[in-house]
Design an enzyme around this catalytic site. Structure first.
Site, PDB file in Angstrom:
ATOM      1  N   HIS A 286      45.614  33.069  32.989  1.00  0.00           N
ATOM      2  CA  HIS A 286      45.727  33.388  34.432  1.00  0.00           C
ATOM      3  C   HIS A 286      47.213  33.342  34.800  1.00  0.00           C
ATOM      4  O   HIS A 286      48.009  34.085  34.225  1.00  0.00           O
ATOM      5  CB  HIS A 286      44.856  32.382  35.191  1.00  0.00           C
ATOM      6  CG  HIS A 286      44.593  32.673  36.629  1.00  0.00           C
ATOM      7  ND1 HIS A 286      44.944  33.838  37.251  1.00  0.00           N
ATOM      8  CD2 HIS A 286      44.001  31.908  37.600  1.00  0.00           C
ATOM      9  CE1 HIS A 286      44.585  33.793  38.526  1.00  0.00           C
ATOM     10  NE2 HIS A 286      44.021  32.628  38.761  1.00  0.00           N
TER      11      HIS A 286
ATOM     12  N   HIS B  72      43.023  43.049  32.019  1.00  0.00           N
ATOM     13  CA  HIS B  72      42.608  42.464  33.289  1.00  0.00           C
ATOM     14  C   HIS B  72      41.100  42.603  33.426  1.00  0.00           C
ATOM     15  O   HIS B  72      40.541  43.604  33.011  1.00  0.00           O
ATOM     16  CB  HIS B  72      43.300  43.172  34.468  1.00  0.00           C
ATOM     17  CG  HIS B  72      43.316  42.332  35.690  1.00  0.00           C
ATOM     18  ND1 HIS B  72      42.253  42.293  36.555  1.00  0.00           N
ATOM     19  CD2 HIS B  72      44.245  41.478  36.165  1.00  0.00           C
ATOM     20  CE1 HIS B  72      42.543  41.443  37.529  1.00  0.00           C
ATOM     21  NE2 HIS B  72      43.732  40.934  37.316  1.00  0.00           N
TER      22      HIS B  72
ATOM     23  N   ASP C 106      51.817  40.137  35.158  1.00  0.00           N
ATOM     24  CA  ASP C 106      52.626  39.128  34.474  1.00  0.00           C
ATOM     25  C   ASP C 106      53.519  39.692  33.379  1.00  0.00           C
ATOM     26  O   ASP C 106      54.347  38.966  32.837  1.00  0.00           O
ATOM     27  CB  ASP C 106      51.708  38.061  33.860  1.00  0.00           C
ATOM     28  CG  ASP C 106      51.044  37.217  34.925  1.00  0.00           C
ATOM     29  OD1 ASP C 106      51.744  36.837  35.873  1.00  0.00           O
ATOM     30  OD2 ASP C 106      49.832  36.961  34.825  1.00  0.00           O
TER      31      ASP C 106
END
Ligand code: CMC
Length: 445
Positions: free
Chosen positions: A283, A322, A378
């Protein structure tokens, strides 16, 4: 509702378009379930399906909530197939281009973009709650010099709960709002103190005349000068990154916030739990993991070997994939543009070439294409953070600061939702049936 379909049709009944008919082949019975907005049926409607009257009834089995809606929300909309992200209806691209982070925070928390007066009032409120009690500093000093900043953040956020006992009154909207403002205001202060502790530097206190992100940068990086002026490009880049991270509907940490909050825990403790959920490498810890991965790869020539190990399933390409986005992550596209603007000021991050090459290969190779694995938020954010001078341990913290807005909005929505009660999933017990206790001397080896 349990229906006998043949009888129903024979009596001239027509099929209702907004229902789902389920036939239980064990009994031959059919059930008509209402289809609600969003193409959902109520899991509780399954409970009527049983073979014997005294049975518990049917449940939905959904480990990791792959296909379960836990709430009806008006905050954030994601269309994963088309790479769309909107806060309260506004496209993320527009908000990132035109708004400040606090403007977006107001939108997410209150449902509407603020007027000038509302924004001024909100900025004033947040600015005047940035100080944390001195004892929080003492708490931080108890951590080892090399303590991870997320560990410090999680602990100090839970500790804040003890300074504001009135926060337990979660059903009072005014009390709630006071804690929301306090948390949004104090997150950068806690983060900056954690960083200075990590570096062994004296803490720098908040400056009220600076913007949210400029104040944060000042508390982090001011050393040996009276006035610190952050580079406006970097200040704006951080603001954009904060906007992109502000909310993302029912992800792991937001679900943690809602679940903890559902027991009427105070928001500091609930948010501390949400931060703990964010910390994991799958995460919000992924940005840190990406940087460590790029550093480990070290050179473009090592990429083919690395990619082979990913395809053999030995490791993951961090910053890719994702649960919801299956086309692309719109946040990643914005971040890529921001990265180039930051590198104009800071110089190019030497790891950028490795990142670009990884992306190029991944977008062509069957393994990644067939699994819809694209760069997520990210993948490039860590490169920006590193170029701006943040150590990798700060990366998840930089995710947590803006996400506090989303967590708090979702927590508030959950408390005001009449349908929500304490979160309590069911299980399917698959262990031993009843058996009798055996004295220890009679148990086999
Ligand atoms: N590298 C290699 N293979 C992957 C990756 C990856 N990053 N992500 C998924 N896969 C494969 C996975 O092995 C599986 O393959 P197979 O079907 O052959 O078993 C398939 O793709 C589906 O993966 P999954 O784990 O079932 O997908 P998920 O929806 O449960 O996981 C995820 C989503 C984000 C946890 C995962 O893609 C991942 O681990 N990515 C790397 C960590 C990361 O970048 N996380 C940040 C997410 S975005 C920011 C945030 O919201 O926190």
């Amino acid at each position: 509702m349990h229906i006998d379909t043949e009888e129903h049709m024979a009596e001239g009944g027509t099929e209702n378009q907004d229902t789902l008919t389920i036939r239980d082949n064990r009994t031959g019975r059919e059930y008509e379930l209402e289809i609600l907005e969003g193409d959902v049926v109520r899991a509780m409607d399954l409970r009527q399906i049983k073979v014997q009257d005294d049975e518990f009834g049917m449940m939905a089995y959904d480990p990791s909530f792959m296909n379960t809606a836990s709430t009806r929300s008006t905050i954030t909309e994601i269309d994963g197939a088309n790479g769309i992200l909107r806060y309260r209806g506004f496209p993320i691209e527009e908000l990132a281009e035109k708004c400040s982070f606090l403007e977006v925070a107001h939108l997410i928390l209150n449902g509407e973009l603020p007027t000038e007066d509302e924004l001024d009032a909100f900025v004033h409120e947040v600015t005047y709650h940035t100080y944390a009690h001195q004892n929080i500093q003492k708490l931080m000093q108890g951590f080892r010099y090399d303590a991870h900043t997320m560990g410090i953040m999680i602990s100090s956020m839970a500790a804040l709960s003890t300074f504001y006992p009135e926060s337990k009154d979660v059903h009072d909207p005014e009390v709630r709002w006071n804690q929301i403002v306090r948390i949004v205001a104090k997150m950068p202060t806690l983060a900056a103190f954690a960083y200075r502790h990590h570096r062994g530097l004296p803490y720098v206190y908040p400056e009220n005349e600076l913007s949210y992100t400029a104040n944060f940068l000042n508390m982090l990086f001011r050393i040996g000068v009276r006035d610190y002026e952050p580079n406006p490009v970097l200040e704006r880049a951080l603001d954009i990154l904060f906007i992109l991270h502000a909310d993302h509907e029912q992800n792991c940490s937001t679900t943690a916030m809602r679940v903890i909050g559902s027991s009427l825990s105070d928001p500091y403790c609930a948010l501390s739990g949400a931060m703990a959920a964010l910390y994991g490498p799958l995460h919000g810890g992924a940005n840190e993991a990406v940087l460590r991965m790029l550093t480990e790869i070290g050179d473009v020539k090592n990429i083919p070997d690395f990619m082979e190990s990913v395809k053999r399933g030995e490791r993951r390409l961090m910053g890719f994939g994702h649960r919801v986005y299956k086309a692309y992550d719109p946040r990643a596209s914005i971040i890529k543009t921001t990265a180039h603007e930051v590198f104009e000021v800071t110089g190019k991050n030497p790891l950028l070439d490795i990142a670009l090459e990884l992306e190029k290969i991944a977008l062509q190779e069957e393994y990644f294409v067939s699994r819809n694995l694209y760069p997520n938020v990210d993948f490039y954010s860590g490169l920006i953070y590193q170029a701006m001078g943040f150590p990798v341990e700060m990366f998840p913290v930089l995710f947590a600061i803006p996400r506090s807005v989303g967590w708090l909005a979702q927590w508030q929505e959950m408390l005001e939702d009449k349908e929500q009660r304490i979160a309590r999933p069911r299980q399917v017990y698959v262990g031993e049936g009843e058996r009798s206790w055996v004295p220890i001397s009679e148990r086999g080896s």
